[in-house]
Design an enzyme around this catalytic site. Structure first.
Site, mmCIF file in Angstrom:
data_model
loop_
_atom_site.group_PDB
_atom_site.id
_atom_site.type_symbol
_atom_site.label_atom_id
_atom_site.label_comp_id
_atom_site.label_asym_id
_atom_site.label_seq_id
_atom_site.Cartn_x
_atom_site.Cartn_y
_atom_site.Cartn_z
ATOM 1 N N ASP A 1 -5.360 30.005 -8.346
ATOM 2 C CA ASP A 1 -6.560 29.147 -9.039
ATOM 3 C C ASP A 1 -6.330 29.357 -10.687
ATOM 4 O OD1 ASP A 1 -7.393 31.648 -10.483
ATOM 5 O OD2 ASP A 1 -8.200 32.462 -8.652
ATOM 6 N N TYR B 1 -1.533 39.181 -2.517
ATOM 7 C CA TYR B 1 -2.566 39.738 -2.154
ATOM 8 C C TYR B 1 -2.282 41.464 -1.727
ATOM 9 C CZ TYR B 1 -6.072 35.915 -2.378
ATOM 10 O OH TYR B 1 -6.700 34.912 -2.880
ATOM 11 N N LYS C 1 -11.588 25.478 -6.303
ATOM 12 C CA LYS C 1 -11.194 26.004 -7.620
ATOM 13 C C LYS C 1 -11.022 24.732 -8.746
ATOM 14 C CE LYS C 1 -10.592 29.985 -5.852
ATOM 15 N NZ LYS C 1 -11.345 31.152 -6.114
ATOM 16 N N ASP D 1 -15.434 26.712 -8.839
ATOM 17 C CA ASP D 1 -15.133 28.227 -9.061
ATOM 18 C C ASP D 1 -13.958 28.197 -9.941
ATOM 19 O OD1 ASP D 1 -14.530 30.716 -9.345
ATOM 20 O OD2 ASP D 1 -14.109 31.059 -7.275
ATOM 21 N N GLU E 1 -18.974 28.829 -10.331
ATOM 22 C CA GLU E 1 -18.900 30.108 -10.070
ATOM 23 C C GLU E 1 -17.836 30.602 -11.258
ATOM 24 O OE1 GLU E 1 -17.769 31.125 -6.018
ATOM 25 O OE2 GLU E 1 -16.377 32.707 -6.546
ATOM 26 N N GLU F 1 -17.666 38.766 -8.325
ATOM 27 C CA GLU F 1 -16.500 39.422 -7.685
ATOM 28 C C GLU F 1 -15.898 40.211 -8.722
ATOM 29 O OE1 GLU F 1 -14.440 35.531 -7.351
ATOM 30 O OE2 GLU F 1 -12.623 36.801 -7.637
ATOM 31 N N ASP G 1 -18.940 42.226 -4.413
ATOM 32 C CA ASP G 1 -17.736 42.412 -4.046
ATOM 33 C C ASP G 1 -17.664 43.624 -3.463
ATOM 34 O OD1 ASP G 1 -14.544 41.446 -4.366
ATOM 35 O OD2 ASP G 1 -14.928 43.512 -4.296
ATOM 36 N N HIS H 1 -18.728 37.824 -2.039
ATOM 37 C CA HIS H 1 -17.424 37.167 -2.511
ATOM 38 C C HIS H 1 -16.605 37.824 -1.389
ATOM 39 C CE1 HIS H 1 -13.407 38.301 -4.178
ATOM 40 N NE2 HIS H 1 -13.302 37.028 -4.126
ATOM 41 N N ALA H 2 -15.633 37.088 -0.765
ATOM 42 C CA ALA H 2 -14.635 37.456 0.071
ATOM 43 C C ALA H 2 -13.279 36.784 -0.176
ATOM 44 C CB ALA H 2 -15.286 37.268 1.657
#
Lengths: 434, 434
Positions: free
Chosen positions: A27, A35, A217, A245, A271, A298, A321, A348-349
């Protein structure tokens, strides 16, 4: 609880997935995330395990894991019985509190451990967490919350009233959840690193899969955003909810002008338009952009900032979150605050395992707090679920209610081994990816 | 800069002083702190060293030290030349930013490294930091600031105007500082753990030493607070400034009622009445308690929260901390914000080495930003200075302007060895104190 429930060990893992290779999760602020999970396992004498984690995007996951280790003294030798008291003990520890207070690395560590305790407790009681919480007495739920710094917006008495009002109909809502699940939207089409064809294809797939909202995004380049939103709007048609977002990319003034330049594509919410710390900035943006909604959460550090955002009218959508604030307990506080102010919660996920966790919180909200799914929807991102013992199940654009006992937090043992950083095979044993 | 200024190594130390043995530093939220430093040394090829640290109060200092280590990649192989760019590179690193953003452990780590870079740069240029900054061109100072999220309150152009307005008279103010120093107040009498006789004696000593303000910790027990404030007022006499400090003990409503119950003792300011995250709460408290001033800052996480506190009228005194926000660079932003809103800066000090650091920031403010010492005063606490290479010098209630090159940040090598945790002699080599 018996001796079998005594927690005898805490184990931590630095787990990283090399997602930056594929631009999944890219983003405007996070071009190349890996991650990651700073992962914790609590082991009971009787063999039961509680799993939890903080989600990070790569570098620093070792620091996050070290922060979790400092909490060993609070849980080893204890039982997962009074989790209201145990949470407050950790959050109020005077020396550790200095490292926040209640924010950043130390608070996310508390989140991981608190969530692991809830995973353990729900397993010991043989229920999925959403149901364990959703069947608790209102008084017990209130006892889980730390009302410190909240009383100008929410008192224990008001919290109890909210929960009591939602008591009738709990059983019916549990039955409905079990039958139909909870509505989801998907962010999978919208990562900045994807080309137009992939965007078009993924938008089409989202509709075919029964989703009624997608998210894109934005914020890196205005002309790109206009082109991508035009494509998404063409594929999805008018009236379909398309959220955008910005991942904190803008100052207050530029948020307003940028989103105004996207208004013709009818964004449903914007967002993270700016710093998650900027309560007043969000309020200014919300006033300027209405009826486009402002959503954030988040990166909102704790209940005190959510409280203010609700007091100031900074947001129309609370995106809690599961692993940023102080875990289940603080998220109950946030659900109660949102209910008090009449603002819907849309968690948020994505990330690693956040879908797995937040479904329980949203379902608990529906059963026992807000009692509604109106304008409520859980984010869904189709990454990394294959590594979980009890992965989320999405059917017809809905999260299916988890049935397995626990918080759905456990990674598979083979994932813990494969993605261990830096020693695991995915990292060539030395932290490299090539 | 030459090859000699190339940074070739970063070294870290977990240093802890067992202060909890003596109740030095005890307050309503922190009953038994072990004052600690997550300490960093940058070494240049030519032998020069830059020292910096994050201050913590014990547990978790290892996590803080680990966070500093993640920043090695940004500084080793670099030169301390463009510290505006280098600071932003660290603060904007997308993966590490996820751990804040710009708050808590990760941000304090940035602070330690940024401050070490400034210590190094000032040593290389042969000037004390306050003077190095105070003699810079306004344009250069502006280039050090990250204006992200500030533009609704302060633009680079406005910052430049503030600095240009203060340019005339810089030399005169430098001369005045060098002759007279900068006014200080003392918190030494006011720790909660001290008995009434010690309080009385230390109040008397403070007056004898030329201080014109003291500060007392409050918030644990109202009757105790009334007794202690009565003693302090008796010893100091009417008109003498007595500040009170609650260290975040109260909710909004209880802050107002508690301080109203102390109003007869004429408190000059109330410090940290509630959560440092509660911009709106502080504003409510400030309106209710005026003309008693509200002060906060030692736990305010970054410039975005200070910005809002100034926008909302939450405080009358900005208590910046040298090592909580992103170091010298972010503190310049905070000084400029305070100047824009016409609110005096009275830095937080005490801890380990915070007095040593903040004197430079307050003196820079006087020379080049606000141009004034009216209602401005630096906290002084008489602990642990003996462990520093260039300890603060207080004379007649004033900080004497440092003359040695650098940021006065260096601990003595023997202190680093003695108080190393857990292996140092002060900790019996095993982290114990008995």
């Amino acid at each position: 609880m018996t001796d079998a429930t005594l927690i005898v060990a805490m184990e931590t893992h630095d787990v990283r997935f090399p997602t930056s290779r594929y631009l999944d999760g890219s983003d405007a602020m996070n071009p190349d995330p890996d991650y990651s999970a700073a992962y914790v396992v609590l082991r009971c004498a009787g063999g039961a395990e509680g799993h939890g984690f903080a989600f990070t995007i790569g570098r620093g996951n070792d620091v996050q894991t070290a922060a979790i280790r400092t909490l060993e003294r609070f849980v080893v030798g204890r039982r997962p019985d009074d989790l209201g008291a145990l949470y407050k003990e950790m959050a109020h520890d005077s020396q550790l509190r200095w490292l926040g207070p209640e924010k950043g690395v130390m608070h996310m560590a508390i989140s991981a451990v608190v969530n692991a305790l809830w995973d353990l407790k729900a397993k010991l009681e043989g229920k999925p967490l959403w149901r364990l919480l959703g069947e608790m007495e209102p008084e017990e739920i209130v006892s889980l919350v730390d009302f410190r710094y909240l009383s100008d917006a929410l008192t224990p008495g008001e919290a109890l009233d909210i929960l009591r009002r939602a008591e009738p109909g709990r059983a019916e809502r549990i039955a409905r959840l079990t039958a139909d699940g909870y509505p989801a939207y998907t962010t999978s089409p919208g990562w900045l690193g994807y080309d137009d064809d992939k965007l078009r294809r993924l938008c089409k797939e989202a509709i075919d899969d029964g989703f009624t909202q997608i998210k894109l995004k934005v914020g890196a380049d205005l002309e790109d955003d206009r082109r991508r939103l035009r494509i998404a709007r063409e594929v999805c048609g008018p009236g379909f909810r398309i959220a955008i977002d910005a991942n904190q990319r803008w100052d207050v003034g530029s948020a307003i002008s940028w989103v105004n330049a996207l208004r013709e594509f009818d964004p449903y919410w914007v967002e993270e338009p700016t710093s998650p710390d900027d309560v007043l900035g969000h309020a200014t943006i919300a006033r300027a952009l209405a009826p486009i909604k402002v959503a954030t959460g988040e990166h909102v550090q704790n209940r005190v900032v959510f409280k203010q955002m609700l007091q100031a009218g900074s947001l129309s959508v609370v995106q809690l979150d599961a692993a940023r604030v102080g875990g289940v307990n603080e998220n109950i506080a946030i659900l109660l605050l949102a209910a008090k102010f009449g603002v819907p919660v849309c968690p948020h996920a994505g990330g690693v395992g956040l879908c797995e966790l937040v479904q329980h919180l949203a379902m608990f909200d529906y059963v026992a707090v807000s009692g509604s799914t109106d304008d409520r929807i859980i984010e869904y991102v189709g990454h990394l679920h294959e590594h979980f013992v009890d992965p989320v199940v999405i059917r017809n654009g809905h999260y299916q209610a988890p049935a397995a006992p626990g918080f759905s937090a456990a990674l598979l043992p083979e994932a813990l081994a494969e993605y261990a950083f830096p020693g695991g095979p995915a990292w060539n044993g030395d932290g490299s990816t090539t």
